[in-house]
Design a protein around this motif. Structure first.
Motif, PDB file in Angstrom:
ATOM      1  N   PHE A 248       0.828  -1.202   0.000  1.00 19.88           N
ATOM      2  CA  PHE A 248       0.000   0.000   0.000  1.00 19.88           C
ATOM      3  C   PHE A 248       0.865   1.256   0.000  1.00 19.88           C
ATOM      4  O   PHE A 248       0.575   2.219  -0.721  1.00 19.88           O
ATOM      5  CB  PHE A 248      -0.931   0.001   1.212  1.00 19.88           C
ATOM      6  CG  PHE A 248      -1.858   1.178   1.246  1.00 19.88           C
ATOM      7  CD1 PHE A 248      -3.026   1.170   0.509  1.00 19.88           C
ATOM      8  CD2 PHE A 248      -1.554   2.306   1.993  1.00 19.88           C
ATOM      9  CE1 PHE A 248      -3.878   2.260   0.526  1.00 19.88           C
ATOM     10  CE2 PHE A 248      -2.396   3.396   2.015  1.00 19.88           C
ATOM     11  CZ  PHE A 248      -3.570   3.368   1.281  1.00 19.88           C
ATOM     12  N   LEU A 249       1.916   1.253   0.815  1.00 16.11           N
ATOM     13  CA  LEU A 249       2.823   2.402   0.813  1.00 16.11           C
ATOM     14  C   LEU A 249       3.471   2.580  -0.559  1.00 16.11           C
ATOM     15  O   LEU A 249       3.619   3.707  -1.053  1.00 16.11           O
ATOM     16  CB  LEU A 249       3.902   2.213   1.885  1.00 16.11           C
ATOM     17  CG  LEU A 249       3.416   2.211   3.333  1.00 16.11           C
ATOM     18  CD1 LEU A 249       4.569   1.927   4.282  1.00 16.11           C
ATOM     19  CD2 LEU A 249       2.750   3.535   3.690  1.00 16.11           C
ATOM     20  N   LYS A 250       3.828   1.455  -1.182  1.00 20.04           N
ATOM     21  CA  LYS A 250       4.383   1.515  -2.531  1.00 20.04           C
ATOM     22  C   LYS A 250       3.364   2.085  -3.509  1.00 20.04           C
ATOM     23  O   LYS A 250       3.698   2.910  -4.368  1.00 20.04           O
ATOM     24  CB  LYS A 250       4.817   0.118  -2.957  1.00 20.04           C
ATOM     25  CG  LYS A 250       5.292   0.011  -4.391  1.00 20.04           C
ATOM     26  CD  LYS A 250       5.568  -1.438  -4.762  1.00 20.04           C
ATOM     27  CE  LYS A 250       5.886  -1.583  -6.239  1.00 20.04           C
ATOM     28  NZ  LYS A 250       6.071  -3.008  -6.624  1.00 20.04           N
ATOM     29  N   ALA A 251       2.096   1.629  -3.372  1.00 16.86           N
ATOM     30  CA  ALA A 251       1.048   2.113  -4.278  1.00 16.86           C
ATOM     31  C   ALA A 251       0.837   3.611  -4.117  1.00 16.86           C
ATOM     32  O   ALA A 251       0.741   4.349  -5.112  1.00 16.86           O
ATOM     33  CB  ALA A 251      -0.258   1.362  -4.009  1.00 16.86           C
TER      34      ALA A 251
ATOM     35  N   ALA B 281      -4.465  -2.933  -6.511  1.00 16.29           N
ATOM     36  CA  ALA B 281      -4.674  -4.366  -6.740  1.00 16.29           C
ATOM     37  C   ALA B 281      -3.350  -5.081  -6.971  1.00 16.29           C
ATOM     38  O   ALA B 281      -3.115  -6.164  -6.424  1.00 16.29           O
ATOM     39  CB  ALA B 281      -5.608  -4.560  -7.930  1.00 16.29           C
ATOM     40  N   SER B 282      -2.460  -4.488  -7.765  1.00 16.94           N
ATOM     41  CA  SER B 282      -1.187  -5.138  -8.070  1.00 16.94           C
ATOM     42  C   SER B 282      -0.209  -5.054  -6.899  1.00 16.94           C
ATOM     43  O   SER B 282       0.572  -5.984  -6.674  1.00 16.94           O
ATOM     44  CB  SER B 282      -0.557  -4.497  -9.308  1.00 16.94           C
ATOM     45  OG  SER B 282      -0.317  -3.117  -9.090  1.00 16.94           O
ATOM     46  N   SER B 283      -0.251  -3.972  -6.127  1.00 12.59           N
ATOM     47  CA  SER B 283       0.705  -3.794  -5.036  1.00 12.59           C
ATOM     48  C   SER B 283       0.252  -4.461  -3.746  1.00 12.59           C
ATOM     49  O   SER B 283       1.066  -5.020  -3.012  1.00 12.59           O
ATOM     50  CB  SER B 283       0.938  -2.294  -4.774  1.00 12.59           C
ATOM     51  OG  SER B 283       1.453  -1.667  -5.913  1.00 12.59           O
ATOM     52  N   VAL B 284      -1.036  -4.399  -3.450  1.00 11.88           N
ATOM     53  CA  VAL B 284      -1.563  -4.924  -2.197  1.00 11.88           C
ATOM     54  C   VAL B 284      -2.053  -6.353  -2.361  1.00 11.88           C
ATOM     55  O   VAL B 284      -2.115  -7.112  -1.399  1.00 11.88           O
ATOM     56  CB  VAL B 284      -2.699  -4.010  -1.672  1.00 11.88           C
ATOM     57  CG1 VAL B 284      -3.251  -4.511  -0.358  1.00 11.88           C
ATOM     58  CG2 VAL B 284      -2.180  -2.593  -1.505  1.00 11.88           C
TER      59      VAL B 284
ATOM     60  N   PHE C 149     -13.523   5.629   8.740  1.00 12.52           N
ATOM     61  CA  PHE C 149     -12.408   6.164   9.508  1.00 12.52           C
ATOM     62  C   PHE C 149     -11.903   7.509   8.993  1.00 12.52           C
ATOM     63  O   PHE C 149     -10.938   8.050   9.545  1.00 12.52           O
ATOM     64  CB  PHE C 149     -11.237   5.167   9.511  1.00 12.52           C
ATOM     65  CG  PHE C 149     -11.615   3.798  10.001  1.00 12.52           C
ATOM     66  CD1 PHE C 149     -11.863   3.573  11.342  1.00 12.52           C
ATOM     67  CD2 PHE C 149     -11.734   2.743   9.122  1.00 12.52           C
ATOM     68  CE1 PHE C 149     -12.203   2.314  11.794  1.00 12.52           C
ATOM     69  CE2 PHE C 149     -12.080   1.474   9.553  1.00 12.52           C
ATOM     70  CZ  PHE C 149     -12.320   1.261  10.902  1.00 12.52           C
ATOM     71  N   GLY C 150     -12.510   8.049   7.927  1.00 10.96           N
ATOM     72  CA  GLY C 150     -12.037   9.309   7.385  1.00 10.96           C
ATOM     73  C   GLY C 150     -10.759   9.120   6.595  1.00 10.96           C
ATOM     74  O   GLY C 150     -10.554   8.092   5.934  1.00 10.96           O
ATOM     75  N   PHE C 151      -9.857  10.108   6.689  1.00  9.43           N
ATOM     76  CA  PHE C 151      -8.629  10.090   5.887  1.00  9.43           C
ATOM     77  C   PHE C 151      -7.784   8.852   6.156  1.00  9.43           C
ATOM     78  O   PHE C 151      -7.277   8.206   5.232  1.00  9.43           O
ATOM     79  CB  PHE C 151      -7.820  11.361   6.178  1.00  9.43           C
ATOM     80  CG  PHE C 151      -6.452  11.344   5.570  1.00  9.43           C
ATOM     81  CD1 PHE C 151      -6.295  11.396   4.204  1.00  9.43           C
ATOM     82  CD2 PHE C 151      -5.329  11.262   6.369  1.00  9.43           C
ATOM     83  CE1 PHE C 151      -5.025  11.373   3.637  1.00  9.43           C
ATOM     84  CE2 PHE C 151      -4.070  11.243   5.816  1.00  9.43           C
ATOM     85  CZ  PHE C 151      -3.920  11.302   4.451  1.00  9.43           C
ATOM     86  N   ILE C 152      -7.640   8.494   7.452  1.00 10.37           N
ATOM     87  CA  ILE C 152      -6.822   7.336   7.788  1.00 10.37           C
ATOM     88  C   ILE C 152      -7.428   6.059   7.242  1.00 10.37           C
ATOM     89  O   ILE C 152      -6.735   5.058   7.060  1.00 10.37           O
ATOM     90  CB  ILE C 152      -6.650   7.244   9.332  1.00 10.37           C
ATOM     91  CG1 ILE C 152      -5.530   6.263   9.709  1.00 10.37           C
ATOM     92  CG2 ILE C 152      -7.949   6.824   9.991  1.00 10.37           C
ATOM     93  CD1 ILE C 152      -4.167   6.720   9.292  1.00 10.37           C
ATOM     94  N   GLY C 153      -8.739   6.090   6.938  1.00  8.40           N
ATOM     95  CA  GLY C 153      -9.393   4.915   6.369  1.00  8.40           C
ATOM     96  C   GLY C 153      -8.890   4.557   4.987  1.00  8.40           C
ATOM     97  O   GLY C 153      -9.017   3.405   4.556  1.00  8.40           O
ATOM     98  N   LEU C 154      -8.313   5.539   4.264  1.00  3.45           N
ATOM     99  CA  LEU C 154      -7.712   5.238   2.969  1.00  3.45           C
ATOM    100  C   LEU C 154      -6.537   4.283   3.109  1.00  3.45           C
ATOM    101  O   LEU C 154      -6.173   3.569   2.172  1.00  3.45           O
ATOM    102  CB  LEU C 154      -7.257   6.529   2.288  1.00  3.45           C
ATOM    103  CG  LEU C 154      -8.374   7.496   1.880  1.00  3.45           C
ATOM    104  CD1 LEU C 154      -7.782   8.771   1.318  1.00  3.45           C
ATOM    105  CD2 LEU C 154      -9.312   6.858   0.873  1.00  3.45           C
ATOM    106  N   ILE C 155      -5.929   4.270   4.291  1.00  2.26           N
ATOM    107  CA  ILE C 155      -4.850   3.326   4.576  1.00  2.26           C
ATOM    108  C   ILE C 155      -5.400   2.081   5.268  1.00  2.26           C
ATOM    109  O   ILE C 155      -5.064   0.955   4.904  1.00  2.26           O
ATOM    110  CB  ILE C 155      -3.774   3.991   5.457  1.00  2.26           C
ATOM    111  CG1 ILE C 155      -3.161   5.193   4.728  1.00  2.26           C
ATOM    112  CG2 ILE C 155      -2.695   3.000   5.847  1.00  2.26           C
ATOM    113  CD1 ILE C 155      -2.181   5.984   5.561  1.00  2.26           C
TER     114      ILE C 155
END
Length: 377
Positions: free
Chosen positions: A226-229, A314-317, A335-341
């Motif tokens: 996810f961090l890579k994405a 999809a490819s990274s995670v 969760f708001g913004f943090i929910g994107l992670i």
């Protein structure tokens, strides 16, 4: 005549035990994590650095402690150098940008004053004032109210910015302390990595270790994927903006592109937090060429982002594009913004737990007890 079925009673007891353990785990994650998060970060950093430490230890014949110290010092040096160069570049361009912005503000102020004092606007104000007087309304009072509201909003905005800056400055000692603790934890965990792994292996049964290995592998892919994405998406946005601004011959294109790229992490607003006001100002200031160019650039960024985000995730995670999109939306809503992670990561966690047969084992334990799980294994 039996009142209770002993078999059912055992199932209820085991179900209550599982529920209690889940609640305790949730409670521990909520209240204990804030107390130990530097050591969690230290473990993650040690996990990431371990292959490099092993390589240095194997090739250079360094003792373990010296390999760990060397890698950590190199990491600190590279991080400080990169941050210093980036901050220096951004500060230089931000200084020039601030001067340019102040000149624009002065220009806007002069244009607003000329417009206010123009005969056309004064005529409109006069007609509006006559109309309001005929309806027993006072234009000056209403203008004063609007002016007071705008002044209060501006004052509150300035106070919020100042308070944020003060909070950041006040938090610097705490950030420095946490950083030192994280680095020390990384050193000690890395130095005794295999001893810690051996102790962990001796305590936890093999069946649990298999499940943990499967879950940790998927979590590794999810977290760093996810961090890579996000890094890929932000980099693509920043690169596209920089190229577009260079084509449009906008000054300070690199700094503006980097800032807009970081804004791409913002939920809902994203790059629009900067691009939309900029486009409006360009059209109102008479720079139609720049306004059209920014509009096209913003449209392309939005389209590419919406197309690329599910695919990159999809490819990274390791999620299906539809599942990644659902995880993003549900995480954002919950969760708001943090929910994107959290959204994609939690979905991968649930998938990993399912693949490790944890849910199946829990249901089997509640229904038949631990002996049934042993037979299945």
């Amino acid at each position: 005549m039996r009142v209770f079925n002993p078999y059912l009673l055992h199932q209820i007891f085991r179900g209550a035990l599982v529920a209690a353990l889940l609640y305790f785990g949730w409670w521990a994650a909520r209240y204990v994590t804030p107390l130990v998060y530097p050591f969690i970060l230290g473990w993650l950093l040690a996990y990431l650095l371990n292959p490099v430490i092993n390589l240095l230890q194997r090739r250079a014949k360094f003792p373990r402690w010296l390999s760990v110290t060397t890698v950590i010092l190199i990491l600190i040096a590279l991080t400080v150098t990169a941050v210093t160069l980036l901050v220096t570049k951004v500060i230089v361009e931000l200084g020039a940008l601030a001067v340019n912005l102040q000149n624009n503000i002065n220009t806007w102020g002069d244009k607003a004053a000329n417009f206010w004092n123009s005969s056309w606007f004064q005529g409109v104000i006069g007609q509006l004032n006559n109309f309001m007087k005929s309806n027993n309304l006072d234009l000056s009072t209403n203008l004063s109210s609007v002016t007071g509201t705008v002044a209060d909003f501006s004052s509150n905005a300035v106070k919020a910015i100042v308070n944020s800056l003060i909070s950041i400055v006040q938090s610097l000692p705490n950030i420095a302390t946490v950083a030192i603790i994280v680095l020390l934890a990384t050193f000690f965990i890395s130095k005794d990595w295999y001893l810690i792994v051996m102790r962990y292996t001796a305590i936890i049964p093999e069946t649990a270790r298999k499940a943990v290995r499967l879950i940790s592998g998927d979590l590794h892919k999810a977290l760093f994927g996810f961090l890579k994405a996000q890094l890929i998406l932000v980099s693509l946005t920043a690169l596209a903006v920089i190229i577009g601004l260079l084509i449009l011959r906008v000054d300070y294109a690199i700094t503006i592109g980097l800032l807009i790229g970081l804004c791409d992490l913002m939920p809902y607003l994203g790059t629009g937090a900067v691009m939309v006001p900029w486009i409006i100002y360009a059209f109102f200031s008479g720079n139609v060429y720049l306004g059209i160019g920014l509009s096209v650039l913003y449209g392309l960024i939005v389209i590419v982002r919406q197309i690329m985000e599910p695919k990159v995730l999809a490819s990274s995670v390791g999620l299906d594009p539809l599942a990644a999109l659902i995880a993003l939306f549900v995480g954002l809503k919950l969760f708001g913004f943090i929910g994107l992670i959290l959204g994609p990561v939690l979905m991968v966690v649930m998938t990993a737990i399912y693949r490790a047969h944890v849910f199946h084992d829990i249901v089997t334990y509640i229904k038949k007890g631990s002996e049934a799980n042993a037979e299945v294994r």
